[in-house]
Enzyme design. Structure first.
Site, PDB file in Angstrom:
ATOM      1  N   HIS A  49       0.840  -1.189   0.000  1.00  0.00           N
ATOM      2  CA  HIS A  49       0.000   0.000   0.000  1.00  0.00           C
ATOM      3  C   HIS A  49       0.872   1.234   0.000  1.00  0.00           C
ATOM      4  O   HIS A  49       2.022   1.199   0.397  1.00  0.00           O
ATOM      5  CB  HIS A  49      -0.881   0.044   1.246  1.00  0.00           C
ATOM      6  CG  HIS A  49      -1.894  -1.040   1.263  1.00  0.00           C
ATOM      7  ND1 HIS A  49      -2.926  -1.041   2.144  1.00  0.00           N
ATOM      8  CD2 HIS A  49      -2.027  -2.143   0.519  1.00  0.00           C
ATOM      9  CE1 HIS A  49      -3.653  -2.125   1.953  1.00  0.00           C
ATOM     10  NE2 HIS A  49      -3.124  -2.809   0.978  1.00  0.00           N
ATOM     11  N   THR A  50       0.294   2.330  -0.440  1.00  0.00           N
ATOM     12  CA  THR A  50       1.016   3.589  -0.389  1.00  0.00           C
ATOM     13  C   THR A  50       1.248   3.938   1.070  1.00  0.00           C
ATOM     14  O   THR A  50       0.305   4.191   1.815  1.00  0.00           O
ATOM     15  CB  THR A  50       0.196   4.714  -1.031  1.00  0.00           C
ATOM     16  OG1 THR A  50      -0.166   4.308  -2.337  1.00  0.00           O
ATOM     17  CG2 THR A  50       1.008   5.978  -1.099  1.00  0.00           C
ATOM     18  N   LYS A  51       2.525   3.890   1.488  1.00  0.00           N
ATOM     19  CA  LYS A  51       2.825   4.227   2.885  1.00  0.00           C
ATOM     20  C   LYS A  51       3.294   5.665   3.001  1.00  0.00           C
ATOM     21  O   LYS A  51       3.041   6.343   3.972  1.00  0.00           O
ATOM     22  CB  LYS A  51       3.936   3.299   3.401  1.00  0.00           C
ATOM     23  CG  LYS A  51       3.491   1.868   3.563  1.00  0.00           C
ATOM     24  CD  LYS A  51       2.633   1.701   4.785  1.00  0.00           C
ATOM     25  CE  LYS A  51       3.089   0.520   5.608  1.00  0.00           C
ATOM     26  NZ  LYS A  51       2.224   0.251   6.738  1.00  0.00           N
ATOM     27  N   ASP A  82      -5.320   2.564   0.598  1.00  0.00           N
ATOM     28  CA  ASP A  82      -4.359   2.747  -0.482  1.00  0.00           C
ATOM     29  C   ASP A  82      -4.626   4.105  -1.107  1.00  0.00           C
ATOM     30  O   ASP A  82      -5.080   4.192  -2.242  1.00  0.00           O
ATOM     31  CB  ASP A  82      -4.519   1.628  -1.512  1.00  0.00           C
ATOM     32  CG  ASP A  82      -3.416   1.643  -2.542  1.00  0.00           C
ATOM     33  OD1 ASP A  82      -3.535   0.921  -3.542  1.00  0.00           O
ATOM     34  OD2 ASP A  82      -2.431   2.394  -2.359  1.00  0.00           O
ATOM     35  N   PRO A  83      -4.337   5.177  -0.353  1.00  0.00           N
ATOM     36  CA  PRO A  83      -4.785   6.493  -0.819  1.00  0.00           C
ATOM     37  C   PRO A  83      -3.982   7.025  -1.997  1.00  0.00           C
ATOM     38  O   PRO A  83      -2.851   6.622  -2.235  1.00  0.00           O
ATOM     39  CB  PRO A  83      -4.569   7.381   0.418  1.00  0.00           C
ATOM     40  CG  PRO A  83      -3.464   6.715   1.167  1.00  0.00           C
ATOM     41  CD  PRO A  83      -3.606   5.249   0.914  1.00  0.00           C
TER      42      PRO A  83
END
Lengths: 283, 284
Positions: B60-62, B164-165
């Site tokens: 995921h987008t961290k 997962d923005p």
């Protein structure tokens, strides 16, 4: 239309280039109760004739609200009409969820038309047996559309579909030039008069007709029973006047009929003895 | 839009390689798509997530990689004005100095972004699809800024719900028949509209200037001067910015225009800046 060897399924063309199953589906629309639509510069009105199966049952619903700015009147298979209505409501509400605005009417109608077209090109489907009159208002103004089982759609100033709609169309063709400037009440009156023209017997009552209006700043509203009573009554008030006009039209004709024998002799003398001209035209 | 998964989980980028390409899609689906995280019922492709990444926290987008900084926007007499610099920073490195962080959606609307630049490019692709659809339908209807704003809110909020923005703070500005429009959408779907909106550092630095000086009927010269002052203060105080800006104007009369890059006069020789403690009480 007669049965022929090219009408068994929708994916067979006839040698003349016709799809008979699609045309039969359009016949189903013509069997439905009459629905009339007309628009002015600010409002769109739908007027429909409701049928009931028997004296014991209620009248069939023909008008459905799709969204605050849009509604439909159906003619044909009620089940198919309800199914399309559910699809349209879903599309409108999804559009509102994503874009927070009203769905443009023409785009939704095109989606219905595309959906209908799919059913004319699959061997495992049948065409929808319902025609819709879609009344709606969007950024570009008021709209009235007619969709067909064939997948065609047209925009109209005024239109009638269903049984005996030709009589209603004749009325609309006579008066459509006065619609753009008409106010809401006049528009409803025209709609009911057009509907009346399509009645085979009996007369319009609050129980057998329904009216729907949508306009700029005026959410889609369905008028039935008690709500439509005033408009039906207003129609009846117009009728005595119409009867007088008709009587006035016939009186001169009756007055001239006794002249015919005299005119006929003179005409025979002038060698015009072929069946006799109309009394008024006898000279 | 054909349903397809979109995330940042594969090193090469979304949909470039992997088993998801083997999913057969039909131009006409007889069965309506069943909703799921990788194929949501509404707004399919933009809000879709690679199903494998749902259970893998590493995918995921961290944190964002290449980022843009603040965006500021005001309403004025003729329409709206947006301003931002042209830097895409790679952490502390000022890596790309000519990134246009503004995107012209259609003749009535502009979107500008701070945050992860690749996510912004993805958003531009989504908006481009919508605009192309409008063009293809050819019925004279264009997306209004309010509709673009509502759409972006839905997309960003949906992605946030899937952990997962799209790591962006977006400013949507434009003109509609009922007036000018300015809105801000954050990476978790927070959104609001106002007469002046800002993202990032501009919230702290430019906002006070706007509150004091912005008026809905200010002239273009006044609006430009206010924008220059706001851009200047953000450049002075934000370490991740450069002296190269663009201003986008959307007006009722002339539509969208995005300016050429320009620089502002800035001074670094203020005595108090060069020697801050020299005149302080108690200094020697």
């Amino acid at each position: 239309m007669f049965r022929n060897q090219y009408d068994t399924d929708v994916t067979t063309w006839s040698p003349q280039g016709r799809l008979f199953q699609v045309e039969y589906a359009m016949e189903a629309v013509k069997q439905g109760g009459c629905a009339v639509g007309l628009k002015s510069e600010t409002h769109v009105v739908l007027a429909t004739l409701k049928r009931s199966q028997s004296e014991l049952s209620s009248f069939q619903r023909k008008v459905f609200k799709i969204d605050d700015h849009m509604g439909i009147a159906i003619a044909g298979l009620n089940g198919d009409g309800r199914s399309l209505c559910k699809y349209m409501r879903n599309e409108c509400i999804n559009h509102r969820y994503v874009y927070e605005s009203a769905m443009p009417v023409g785009r939704l109608v095109r989606q219905i038309a595309d959906k209908s077209q799919v059913c004319t090109q699959r061997s495992w489907k049948r065409p929808y047996g319902v025609g819709l009159l879609v009344a709606g208002v969007d950024r570009q103004g008021p709209h009235l559309f007619n969709t067909c089982p064939s997948g065609n759609y047209y925009e109209y100033k005024a239109m009638a579909i269903g049984a005996r709609s030709q009589a209603a169309k004749t009325y609309l063709e006579k008066h459509f030039e006065s619609f753009p400037a008409a106010d809401m009440d006049e528009l409803i009156r025209h709609g009911l008069k057009a509907l009346q023209a399509s009645l085979a017997e009996g007369e319009l009552t609050a129980a057998n007709c329904s009216v729907a209006i949508v306009g700029k700043g005026f959410a889609f509203t369905l008028l039935e029973d008690a709500a439509v009573q005033p408009y039906v009554d207003a129609l009846k008030e117009d009728e005595p006047m119409q009867a007088e006009e008709a009587a006035a039209g016939e009186a001169p004709a009756a007055a001239e009929a006794p002249d015919e024998p005299a005119g006929g002799e003179a005409a025979a003398a002038a060698a015009e003895a072929d069946g006799g001209p109309a009394p008024m035209e006898a000279d | 839009m054909l349903p397809r998964p979109t995330t940042h989980s594969k090193a090469l980028g979304p949909g470039v390689a992997g088993p998801e390409l083997a999913v057969a899609t039909s131009a006409v689906l007889d069965r309506p798509p069943q909703p799921g995280a990788h194929l949501p019922l509404s707004g399919a492709a933009p809000c879709a997530v690679d199903p494998a990444s749902l259970h893998d926290p590493r995918q995921h987008t961290k944190y964002p990689m290449v980022t843009g900084t603040s965006v500021m926007a005001i309403k004025y007499k003729d329409g709206v004005m947006l301003g931002c610099d042209m830097l895409a920073a790679y952490g502390s490195t000022k890596r790309y100095k000519t990134t246009q962080r503004m995107y012209r959606v259609n003749s009535k609307c502009v979107v500008a972004a701070g945050g992860e630049i690749s996510d912004f490019q993805h958003i531009c692709t989504l908006l481009d699809e919508l605009t192309t659809d409008d063009f293809r339908t050819d019925d004279g209807i264009e997306l209004t800024p309010q509709e673009v704003y509502a759409y972006l809110c839905r997309v960003l909020y949906n992605r946030r719900n899937k952990f997962d923005p799209l790591w962006n703070s977006l400013v949507v500005g434009g003109v509609a028949p009922d007036g000018s429009f300015l809105g801000m959408v954050g990476m978790i779907g927070t959104h609001y509209t106002d007469n002046h909106v800002t993202t990032g550092f501009a919230n702290q630095l430019a906002r006070p200037l706007f509150r004091e000086r912005q008026k809905d009927d200010m002239s273009e010269e006044e609006a430009l001067q206010l924008m220059y002052d706001a851009l200047k203060v953000c450049y002075y105080r934000d370490k991740q910015s450069i002296n190269k800006f663009q201003i986008a104007k959307v007006t009722h009369a002339a539509g969208v225009s995005i300016s050429e890059p320009f620089a502002l006069d800035v001074r670094w020789d203020y005595k108090k800046f060069a020697e801050p403690t020299k005149w302080a009480v108690g200094a020697w």
